[in-house]
Design a protein around this motif. Structure first.
Motif, mmCIF file in Angstrom:
data_model
loop_
_atom_site.group_PDB
_atom_site.id
_atom_site.type_symbol
_atom_site.label_atom_id
_atom_site.label_comp_id
_atom_site.label_asym_id
_atom_site.label_seq_id
_atom_site.Cartn_x
_atom_site.Cartn_y
_atom_site.Cartn_z
ATOM 1 N N ARG A 158 58.116 -80.049 11.758
ATOM 2 C CA ARG A 158 58.675 -80.022 13.106
ATOM 3 C C ARG A 158 58.148 -81.223 13.876
ATOM 4 O O ARG A 158 57.055 -81.696 13.625
ATOM 5 C CB ARG A 158 58.240 -78.757 13.839
ATOM 6 N N PRO A 159 58.932 -81.709 14.844
ATOM 7 C CA PRO A 159 58.465 -82.848 15.640
ATOM 8 C C PRO A 159 57.126 -82.555 16.295
ATOM 9 O O PRO A 159 56.792 -81.407 16.554
ATOM 10 C CB PRO A 159 59.557 -83.001 16.688
ATOM 11 N N SER A 174 57.232 -84.422 21.903
ATOM 12 C CA SER A 174 58.484 -85.083 21.582
ATOM 13 C C SER A 174 59.652 -84.442 22.327
ATOM 14 O O SER A 174 60.593 -85.119 22.743
ATOM 15 C CB SER A 174 58.693 -85.025 20.072
ATOM 16 N N GLN A 175 59.539 -83.131 22.534
ATOM 17 C CA GLN A 175 60.610 -82.444 23.253
ATOM 18 C C GLN A 175 60.706 -82.929 24.694
ATOM 19 O O GLN A 175 61.785 -83.255 25.188
ATOM 20 C CB GLN A 175 60.355 -80.937 23.224
ATOM 21 N N SER A 226 62.023 -86.370 24.845
ATOM 22 C CA SER A 226 63.471 -86.376 24.610
ATOM 23 C C SER A 226 64.221 -86.012 25.878
ATOM 24 O O SER A 226 65.226 -86.636 26.220
ATOM 25 C CB SER A 226 63.838 -85.380 23.518
ATOM 26 N N GLU A 227 63.712 -84.979 26.560
ATOM 27 C CA GLU A 227 64.375 -84.551 27.789
ATOM 28 C C GLU A 227 64.421 -85.681 28.804
ATOM 29 O O GLU A 227 65.449 -85.958 29.414
ATOM 30 C CB GLU A 227 63.627 -83.359 28.375
ATOM 31 N N LEU A 231 64.121 -88.846 28.239
ATOM 32 C CA LEU A 231 64.926 -89.947 27.721
ATOM 33 C C LEU A 231 66.408 -89.702 27.987
ATOM 34 O O LEU A 231 67.149 -90.602 28.387
ATOM 35 C CB LEU A 231 64.676 -90.055 26.217
ATOM 36 N N LEU A 232 66.821 -88.450 27.771
ATOM 37 C CA LEU A 232 68.234 -88.114 28.011
ATOM 38 C C LEU A 232 68.603 -88.443 29.442
ATOM 39 O O LEU A 232 69.655 -89.037 29.716
ATOM 40 C CB LEU A 232 68.463 -86.625 27.770
ATOM 41 N N ARG A 233 67.727 -88.060 30.366
ATOM 42 C CA ARG A 233 68.079 -88.286 31.766
ATOM 43 C C ARG A 233 68.003 -89.762 32.135
ATOM 44 O O ARG A 233 68.808 -90.254 32.917
ATOM 45 C CB ARG A 233 67.182 -87.434 32.656
ATOM 46 N N ARG A 266 68.678 -92.208 30.180
ATOM 47 C CA ARG A 266 69.880 -92.876 29.667
ATOM 48 C C ARG A 266 71.096 -92.536 30.506
ATOM 49 O O ARG A 266 71.972 -93.379 30.711
ATOM 50 C CB ARG A 266 70.099 -92.504 28.205
ATOM 51 N N ALA A 267 71.131 -91.283 30.983
ATOM 52 C CA ALA A 267 72.246 -90.914 31.860
ATOM 53 C C ALA A 267 72.199 -91.756 33.129
ATOM 54 O O ALA A 267 73.224 -92.252 33.605
ATOM 55 C CB ALA A 267 72.182 -89.435 32.178
ATOM 56 N N LYS A 276 73.303 -95.182 32.553
ATOM 57 C CA LYS A 276 74.745 -95.263 32.424
ATOM 58 C C LYS A 276 75.424 -95.218 33.789
ATOM 59 O O LYS A 276 76.364 -95.964 34.054
ATOM 60 C CB LYS A 276 75.261 -94.131 31.547
ATOM 61 N N PHE A 330 71.238 -89.832 40.643
ATOM 62 C CA PHE A 330 72.275 -88.828 40.464
ATOM 63 C C PHE A 330 72.871 -88.403 41.794
ATOM 64 O O PHE A 330 74.062 -88.136 41.884
ATOM 65 C CB PHE A 330 71.727 -87.621 39.708
ATOM 66 N N VAL A 376 59.269 -90.922 20.976
ATOM 67 C CA VAL A 376 60.108 -89.969 20.263
ATOM 68 C C VAL A 376 60.187 -90.319 18.791
ATOM 69 O O VAL A 376 60.107 -89.454 17.920
ATOM 70 C CB VAL A 376 61.512 -89.928 20.883
ATOM 71 N N GLU A 401 58.980 -87.830 15.892
ATOM 72 C CA GLU A 401 59.907 -87.188 14.964
ATOM 73 C C GLU A 401 59.683 -87.581 13.510
ATOM 74 O O GLU A 401 60.460 -87.203 12.638
ATOM 75 C CB GLU A 401 61.354 -87.474 15.390
#
Lengths: 75, 677, 352
Positions: free
Chosen positions: B49-50, B54-55, B58-59, B61-63, B65-66, B69, B103, B260, B264
């Motif tokens: 498991r990561p 890392s979780q 990741s969270e 990182l997602l935001r 990148r959003a 964008k 946002f 990350v 991983e």
């Protein structure tokens, strides 16, 4: 007269082979462009496939050159 | 010509509690090419498991990148951020703050855009309605009257006149679709709608409101203008935002991505309840040093064990466990040839056990390119452009193109000056036998005679005429092709030899070498006989005989594996050889074009005094040569590549290797500052 | 030049197939799913956000998280992929694909109607739309903006070229029961899909076979579901879609009348997918595992013909099947992990 015929022959050699390789490249080119839009790293392979039929017109060009400069020069 | 570097497989075993330390050590040593573990390979081991954290990364990182964008960011920090600062700011929550702001603004923008497009639709409808002489409140609020308001293809007034009590308001214009409002009794509405649909009725939704529609339309337009102004303001705000935080976001993106990626790694390795196992490849020469370095860093929490050094025999790969079948290829080239690895990779990465054709590229690609261009003047911009590309280009592709152009340019100059003796399609020296081609530098510049040394460095005292010595040039290109193909077959033989041994190499590739040489000899003798009507005797006879014998030997050797293919492929080989005539043909076609342009411009300039024809002639000269030069990049470049890729590499290159990619951190937007190490 | 849409003409097979094959090469393999099973939801989102789902994940990550993010991103990604393929094809190929993708138009129509009848607001209905078919986002939003359900049905009929029988509409107006309408659409879909295929060449015949097997599977699924609700016999036959490959009317009636599916083993035994559902029939007899078995069989069928006939509709359909399967697998993993299922259990549900 003879020179004229040679010129016509040379023109036909390039023209017809050009059409032929164009026709042959039509589908290959479309496919290659399609693949490259999705994955640009396919450029190399796409290019190889795309220029394969190019040889036809090159042979036509060589024949035309031979006709004009070798046969034509001896007339 | 070299094989990819020899690789050895190592395994790192340690206790699971110290896995994060091991991963850190691997990234620092930058040497291990990790082999992914697949479930089911070993009993009791599963992919892990990561790592913790890392979780969360990741969270974030997602935001990020959003947010990037939303801002339309592609920027990279000009000034890399120190890693320490970034980490501190990330854990202080600066990222979350920025995101929230982004946002919020983005939401407002999206709402505005939506609102504006709604209002625009209303405005469109209102301006259609404003063509009718009715106020808004008249369109609704009836019980026994049905109202149809819409646009039509054709004016429905006449057709509706049959309906009792129908009232129709229309506006018919030449260039626009007719607009009409139709009032009928509710009981007639079915009939009316049938008639209307014959006239291609399409309904206009009537917005709520009162008063003349024109007035309302103006109000709506004013509102749209206000909203647009606000939208622009938001756009400016967002641009400011990008300016201010773009670099920070890019740097956090990079830092978190690295976290990350490291986190991983367990997904790629085998773990059991208490231990972990990492498999990977290391260049053989570095096994000992890598082992020492890693074990020092691991401080006894894990051990590095040497497993095997992969040989080049194919059966070694075939017999290995599926995930260890392919050893990674690390291309081993000198500084010069390394620049030509890019065109090789365009086709494919070489397999671990085959020769890397980059050196072949380095030699022949510029050589062919130069031969096809073959002009001292066209060569110079290539050299300059190539140098510029090598020095300044950021992307690998453009550096590679620059390299080819630079060396190709040098060859083009050498061929252009010392072989063809021409510049801009005109020869320096005009010999008597070139009388058909009158344009040359000697007449143009009115040079009575060149110094002897100059004449002596150009072959034949005047250079090879591209449109004169046609047969000679064609022969030269065919000879180049034979050499090139011979090398290609020989490489194929070598590859086969190291993979399968001598016997197979002879059968699969050796036979073809004999056939190639035999075919060349036979074809040579035949052309002499057929085209120049020479008698078959003496040297010619022996050549023919030797050729036939070689052909037979080759066919006998290759027959067991290739069968009838041996005979069917022979015309193919001749075709391949003739394919190299493009080297001469493309040079000739360029010379032909140059001749035409030169001829035209010189006649115009030389026609006498008139300033217009002077300028026209000069323009023809300039544009013509520019065109030839641009075409030279395309045709000479592509065909040089093609001769490599198709004619030559098809004979030996398989490719499909895994590129050696050791675990390592690549930072662009962040940097490690000395003091934290 | 390549995106020109024209009626008639054979279609731009080389271009479309090359694009689709390149896309298919980027789909995930079995190992990737094993890895995803070990990840947490944000890690899965980030991971798929780096392998094919970039645009959608980046666009939606600001608004959603967890399972919602993955579900929306995967569906919206699939819609973009399919519409993208549809947009670049021309001629007969375009028509065939549009017919195949009509199932998504039906899906969206159902979503809109159901949402409306449950009184959901437009924004939350919009979230569930998958504009992968002929009707794009705008067309669907136009449907959504309509007031009454009758208007929506009429408008859908116009844009999707479906002629609803009047008695069906009046029955719906009375009962407000969607199932008959849906059933009609499904039958109509398969009917027009089969009609869009000209079975004069080998590849289109293979494709037709594939669709007819799909009809078989759908029919068995329907029979099973109705059986679970205790409905048998004639009542079931109303929902049977004609045109199946192995299950004709007679066999369907037998299956429909049987007490349970295990009782109809003899009738099922000669079917192609019997081997795949045998275990489920013998042991668990659970609807879910029987359906999963049939799905696996169906996907395997697609694999058997995917390499044949490179210049036909087959590689494109094959890609769409696999893409949809990938999306479903990702969603199964995400939902499974979210509800705390064991990795092994989730893996069983995946169709690989």
């Amino acid at each position: 007269m003879e020179l004229g015929l040679i010129a016509i022959g040379a023109g036909l050699a390039v023209g017809i082979t050009g059409l032929a390789s164009g026709w042959a490249e039509k589908d290959v080119g479309a496919a290659a462009v399609g693949a490259m839009t999705e994955d640009p790293s396919l450029f190399g392979k796409g290019m190889i496939l795309m220029v394969l039929p190019e040889t036809i017109v090159i042979f036509g060009l060589v024949v035309a050159i031979l006709l004009i400069f070798v046969t034509g020069a001896s007339v | 010509m070299s094989l990819p570097e020899s690789m050895s497989r190592v395994v790192i075993v340690g206790s699971r509690a110290h896995l994060d330390k091991a991963i850190e050590a691997l990234y620092e040593s930058e040497i291990l090419h990790l082999v992914d573990y697949t479930n089911g390979s070993d009993d009791g081991f599963f992919i892990g498991r990561p790592l913790k954290g890392s979780q969360e990364a990741s969270e974030r990182l997602l935001r990020i990148r959003a947010a990037e964008k939303e801002l339309g960011l592609k920027a990279s920090a000009e000034d890399p951020f120190p890693v320490k600062d970034i980490r501190a700011q990330i854990s202080a929550g600066k990222v979350d703050e920025i995101e929230k702001e982004v946002f919020a603004v983005a939401d407002e923008r999206n709402n505005l855009v939506q609102r504006i497009s709604d209002l625009e639709a209303i405005h469109r409808n209102l301006s259609l309605l404003s063509r009718l002489p009715l106020d808004m409140e008249l369109y609704s609020g009836y019980d026994s009257v049905k109202v149809f308001i819409g646009t039509f293809k054709t004016d429905p007034t006449e057709a509706l006149s049959g309906l009792e009590n129908a009232e129709v308001f229309t506006d018919v214009r030449k260039s626009e679709a007719p607009v009409a409002a139709v009032f009928v009794k509710a009981s007639d509405s079915d009939k009316a709608s049938a008639i209307l649909s014959d006239h291609r009725y399409s309904e206009i939704p009537v917005p709520e409101g009162s008063g003349p529609p024109g007035l309302m339309a103006e109000k709506v337009a004013a509102e749209i203008a206000d909203l647009n102004a606000r939208l622009e303001e938001i756009g400016r705000n967002m641009a400011e935002f990008s300016e201010k935080h773009g670099a920070f976001l890019a740097a956090s993106d990079e830092e978190l991505s690295i976290q990350v990626e490291k986190g991983e790694i367990p997904l790629r390795i085998a773990t059991s309840d208490y231990s972990f196992v990492i498999d990977g490849w290391v260049p053989s020469v570095q096994v000992e040093s890598a082992k020492a370095e890693l074990e020092a860093k691991l401080e006894g929490t894990a051990y590095v064990e040497f497993q095997e050094t992969r040989g080049r025999k194919q059966h070694e790969s075939d017999e290995a466990e599926p995930r260890f079948k392919t050893a990674p290829s690390k291309m081993k080239n000198g500084e010069m040839a390394a620049k030509f690895e890019y065109p090789t990779k365009l086709v494919s990465t070489p397999k671990y056990n085959e020769l890397d054709p980059s050196i072949l590229m380095a030699v022949f690609l510029p050589f062919f390119f130069g031969f096809m261009v073959g002009d001292a003047a066209y060569a110079l911009p290539f050299i300059i452009l190539g140098l510029y590309g090598i020095k300044n280009a950021k992307s690998q592709e453009f550096r590679a193109i620059g390299t080819v152009l630079f060396f190709g340019g040098i060859w083009a100059f050498i061929f252009g000056f010392f072989f063809f003796g021409e510049m801009l399609g005109m020869h320096f020296i005009a010999p008597d036998e070139f009388d058909a081609l009158t344009v040359n530098w000697q007449d143009l510049l009115g040079i009575a005679s060149y110094p002897d040394w100059f004449v002596s460095i150009i072959p034949g005292g005047h250079g090879v005429g591209k449109l004169v010595d046609v047969t000679f040039l064609l022969k030269v290109s065919v000879y180049m092709g034979i050499v090139h193909l011979f090398i290609a077959y020989a490489i194929g033989f070598y590859n086969s030899y190291i993979q399968h041994g001598l016997k197979e190499a002879m059968q699969h590739n050796g036979g073809w070498l004999f056939i190639l040489v035999g075919l060349v000899m036979v074809c040579y003798a035949m052309t002499e006989v057929l085209f120049y009507s020479k008698a078959i005797e003496g040297v010619l006879l022996y050549t023919l005989l030797a050729g036939v014998i070689l052909l037979l030997i080759g066919a006998v050797i290759a027959w067991p594996v290739e069968k009838a293919q041996v005979i069917m492929e022979m015309p193919g080989i001749v075709g391949n050889i003739l394919s190299y005539t493009r080297l001469a043909a493309i040079g000739m076609s360029k010379a032909g074009m140059a001749l035409a342009f030169n001829y035209m411009s010189i006649i115009m300039i030389g026609s006498g005094g008139d300033i217009v024809s002077y300028i026209a002639g000069f323009l023809i000269f300039l544009i013509g040569h520019l065109m030839i030069w641009v075409l030279a990049i395309l045709s000479a470049g592509l065909h040089a590549l093609r001769l490599q890729f198709v004619e030559a590499m098809n004979k030996f290159f398989v490719g499909g290797g895994d590129e050696y990619a050791p675990l390592m951190v690549k930072r662009k937007n962040t940097k490690i500052v000395e003091t934290e190490v | 030049m390549f995106g020109r849409k024209g009626k008639g003409g054979k279609g731009n097979y080389p271009y479309a197939v090359a694009r689709v094959k390149a896309k298919k090469a980027q789909l995930m393999g079995e190992d990737t799913y094993s890895k995803m099973l070990m990840m947490s939801l944000p890690e899965i989102s980030r991971f798929i956000g780096e392998s094919g789902y970039q645009k959608e994940i980046a666009a939606l990550a600001g608004r959603y998280d967890g399972v919602d993010l993955i579900e929306h991103a995967t569906y919206s990604n699939m819609a973009n992929y399919f519409r993208g393929v549809l947009d670049v094809t021309t001629g007969e190929l375009h028509e065939m694909l549009a017919a195949y993708l009509e199932k998504w138009d039906i899906w969206n129509f159902k979503v809109i109607l159901r949402g409306k009848s449950f009184g959901m607001d437009a924004d939350s209905i919009k979230e569930d739309l998958v504009p992968a078919g002929k009707l794009d986002q705008q067309a669907l939003e136009r449907l959504l903006s309509m007031e009454s359900e009758e208007e929506i049905i009429a408008a859908y009929g116009r844009v999707a070229n479906v002629i609803f029988p009047t008695e069906l509409i009046s029955a719906y107006e009375e009962s407000r029961n969607l199932s008959e309408l849906e059933d009609f659409l499904e039958k109509d879909h398969y009917d027009s899909l089969l009609r869009s295929i000209d079975p004069s060449s080998r590849p289109t015949r293979l494709y037709q076979d594939y669709i007819r097997k799909e009809i078989d599977i759908t029919n068995v699924e329907t029979i099973l579901k109705l059986k679970a609700e205790g409905i048998r016999g004639e009542e079931v036959m109303k929902y049977i879609i004609p045109g199946g490959k192995q299950i004709d009317k007679k066999l369907a009636t037998q299956l429909a009348n049987a007490e349970s599916l295990s009782a109809a083993v003899n009738d099922l035994a000669p079917l192609d997918f019997y081997d795949d559902i045998k275990n489920a029939l013998d042991e668990t007899n659970s609807l879910r595992s029987i359906v999963a078995g049939m799905k696996k069989y169906h996907i395997r069928q697609a694999k058997t013909f995917s390499h044949l006939y490179p210049l036909s509709v087959i590689p494109i359909i094959d890609f769409m099947i696999h893409k949809e399967n990938e999306v479903n697998n990702i969603r199964i993993i995400a939902r499974g992990l979210n509800s705390g299922l064991d990795a092994d259990v989730i893996k069983e549900l995946l169709v690989i």
